[in-house]
Design a protein around this motif. Sequence first.
Motif, PDB file in Angstrom:
ATOM      1  N   SER A 324       0.812  -1.228   0.000  1.00  0.00           N
ATOM      2  CA  SER A 324       0.000   0.000   0.000  1.00  0.00           C
ATOM      3  C   SER A 324       0.849   1.283   0.000  1.00  0.00           C
ATOM      4  N   ASP A 325       2.179   1.120   0.210  1.00  0.00           N
ATOM      5  CA  ASP A 325       3.058   2.310   0.249  1.00  0.00           C
ATOM      6  C   ASP A 325       3.400   2.835  -1.136  1.00  0.00           C
ATOM      7  N   VAL A 326       3.252   1.986  -2.152  1.00  0.00           N
ATOM      8  CA  VAL A 326       3.718   2.366  -3.496  1.00  0.00           C
ATOM      9  C   VAL A 326       2.627   2.122  -4.535  1.00  0.00           C
ATOM     10  N   PHE A 327       2.722   2.872  -5.630  1.00  0.00           N
ATOM     11  CA  PHE A 327       1.814   2.692  -6.769  1.00  0.00           C
ATOM     12  C   PHE A 327       2.667   2.383  -7.993  1.00  0.00           C
ATOM     13  N   LEU A 328       2.409   1.242  -8.621  1.00  0.00           N
ATOM     14  CA  LEU A 328       3.198   0.831  -9.776  1.00  0.00           C
ATOM     15  C   LEU A 328       2.404   1.029 -11.058  1.00  0.00           C
ATOM     16  N   PRO A 357      -2.158   0.775 -14.290  1.00  0.00           N
ATOM     17  CA  PRO A 357      -1.730   0.313 -12.961  1.00  0.00           C
ATOM     18  C   PRO A 357      -1.256  -1.137 -13.025  1.00  0.00           C
ATOM     19  N   VAL A 358      -0.247  -1.451 -12.225  1.00  0.00           N
ATOM     20  CA  VAL A 358       0.317  -2.808 -12.205  1.00  0.00           C
ATOM     21  C   VAL A 358       0.072  -3.421 -10.833  1.00  0.00           C
ATOM     22  N   ASN A 359      -0.489  -4.610 -10.822  1.00  0.00           N
ATOM     23  CA  ASN A 359      -0.675  -5.322  -9.561  1.00  0.00           C
ATOM     24  C   ASN A 359       0.662  -5.909  -9.104  1.00  0.00           C
ATOM     25  N   ILE A 360       0.926  -5.820  -7.814  1.00  0.00           N
ATOM     26  CA  ILE A 360       2.197  -6.334  -7.295  1.00  0.00           C
ATOM     27  C   ILE A 360       2.086  -7.846  -7.129  1.00  0.00           C
ATOM     28  N   ASN A 361       2.968  -8.571  -7.815  1.00  0.00           N
ATOM     29  CA  ASN A 361       3.025 -10.031  -7.663  1.00  0.00           C
ATOM     30  C   ASN A 361       4.452 -10.501  -7.949  1.00  0.00           C
ATOM     31  N   ARG A 362       4.642 -11.812  -7.931  1.00  0.00           N
ATOM     32  CA  ARG A 362       5.995 -12.372  -8.058  1.00  0.00           C
ATOM     33  C   ARG A 362       6.621 -12.107  -9.428  1.00  0.00           C
ATOM     34  N   ASP A 363       5.817 -11.700 -10.417  1.00  0.00           N
ATOM     35  CA  ASP A 363       6.359 -11.391 -11.753  1.00  0.00           C
ATOM     36  C   ASP A 363       7.338 -10.215 -11.717  1.00  0.00           C
ATOM     37  N   LEU A 364       7.266  -9.427 -10.637  1.00  0.00           N
ATOM     38  CA  LEU A 364       8.124  -8.230 -10.557  1.00  0.00           C
ATOM     39  C   LEU A 364       9.539  -8.550 -10.058  1.00  0.00           C
ATOM     40  N   LEU A 365       9.764  -9.778  -9.627  1.00  0.00           N
ATOM     41  CA  LEU A 365      11.088 -10.143  -9.109  1.00  0.00           C
ATOM     42  C   LEU A 365      12.178  -9.856 -10.137  1.00  0.00           C
ATOM     43  N   ASP A 393      12.559  -9.238  -3.526  1.00  0.00           N
ATOM     44  CA  ASP A 393      11.611 -10.219  -2.972  1.00  0.00           C
ATOM     45  C   ASP A 393      10.201  -9.637  -2.938  1.00  0.00           C
ATOM     46  N   ILE A 394       9.225 -10.502  -3.187  1.00  0.00           N
ATOM     47  CA  ILE A 394       7.809 -10.123  -3.065  1.00  0.00           C
ATOM     48  C   ILE A 394       7.148 -11.135  -2.133  1.00  0.00           C
ATOM     49  N   ARG A 398       2.252 -11.493   3.171  1.00  0.00           N
ATOM     50  CA  ARG A 398       2.361 -10.364   4.103  1.00  0.00           C
ATOM     51  C   ARG A 398       2.230  -9.010   3.403  1.00  0.00           C
ATOM     52  N   LYS A 399       2.070  -9.067   2.070  1.00  0.00           N
ATOM     53  CA  LYS A 399       1.954  -7.840   1.260  1.00  0.00           C
ATOM     54  C   LYS A 399       3.152  -6.901   1.481  1.00  0.00           C
TER      55      LYS A 399
END
Length: 426
Positions: A324-328, A357-365, A393-394, A398-399
């Motif tokens: 929730s701290d960042v917007f991608l 907007p980009v959802n945060i998930n493991r693809d961002l590693l 790490d994502i 724990r988001k």
Amino acid sequence: MATGTSRQFKLAKESELRIEVGMETSLRLRLLSGTAEIFGTELPPENWLTFPPRHKFAIFTWNGATIEVNGTSEVEYVADETPMISYVNVHAVLEGRRARAKASSTNGTDSSQGPRVMVVGPTDSGKSSLAKMLLSWASKQSWKPTFVDLDIGQGSITVPGCIAATPIEMPIDPVEGIPLEMPIVYFFGHTTPSANADLYKVLVKELAQTLERQFAGNAEARAAGMVINTMGWVEGVGYELLLHAIDAFNANVVLVLGQEKLCSMLKDVLKSKPNLDIVKLHKSGGVVPRNTKFRQKARSYRIREYFYGLVNDLSPHSNVANFSDVFLFKIGGGPQAPRSALPIGAEPAADPTRLVPVNINRDLLHLVLAVSYAKEPDQVISSNVAGFIYITDIDVQRKKITYVAPCPGDLPSRFLIVGTLTWLET
């Protein structure tokens, strides 16, 4: 391959020693007598310079020099045929233009624009080397020209995937390269313009307009002009982007390295611009073709250098943030309009400059993200970036997102730009 023992090279006037440092080893050298330069920057007498792996360069002397080399290199030879005379002649012409621009600005006339030099040519023709020479020679004469780098594939100013500009106030350090005091950087996010050619054009225009505003209030920078390095894609869409950049930056000198056909095409299509000079120059025989694997390694090396420094002299910081701290965001793409909503015969097309907007998930590693200076989402495209972070790490449960940044503390903005720039830390 030259071994690790010390050896000396006695260079005749107007000759050069060409060196390719190995992929894994560093190399030292010093000037024992005479004068010599690397890409326009004079070597200090008797001082050892240490070049890290993968450096390729030439030590040129106008009047003769003795060089001592210590360490292992992959290639090492002396050449007496170089295009340096023609390069320094170009520099002399540019000097004259700068002097005239400065004189007219003090007279209050409106012809105070110095040279805006665009260096063009196919891949591996020596564009960035020539750009460095012209910048170093100009700064040696007390000018502060602006260096503009449009080559997103390699990145001379910052990480690959960016277009950037920075003033050059002193000759460029042959080891450390372009200084990073106050660059203006726009994040394209990919290493080839074909990923989103329309976005590339938008960012080129944005950078050109930013520099135009700076020049309007700075007669000295305006007279000093700019040297613009371009990418090696000079056919098809690449050629279109080249013409767009010439127009966006209002270039008045185009230096074409090593390709007759490109020079002829540019002269033909740009003949309506009377104030534009197109000059063909020979490429140096020392220019080395680099294969895809070498380019990928060089890109990885540039990203590593951003976080860790040239010789591991920087200590990046690992930080944790909540989702929730960042917007991608990514730029381009997004949902297409359904065919039923379009005029008959029209094809649905993705908007190349749409903010998605980009959802945060493991693809961002392992992705490198840009931290935007934007205050609001709709300013993301037109804002330059503060710097870069690297996702290590994502934790979806724990988001939490773990990233490496070059310095400690909070990020300067909550808006992060996602591209396809990846880095596997080694």
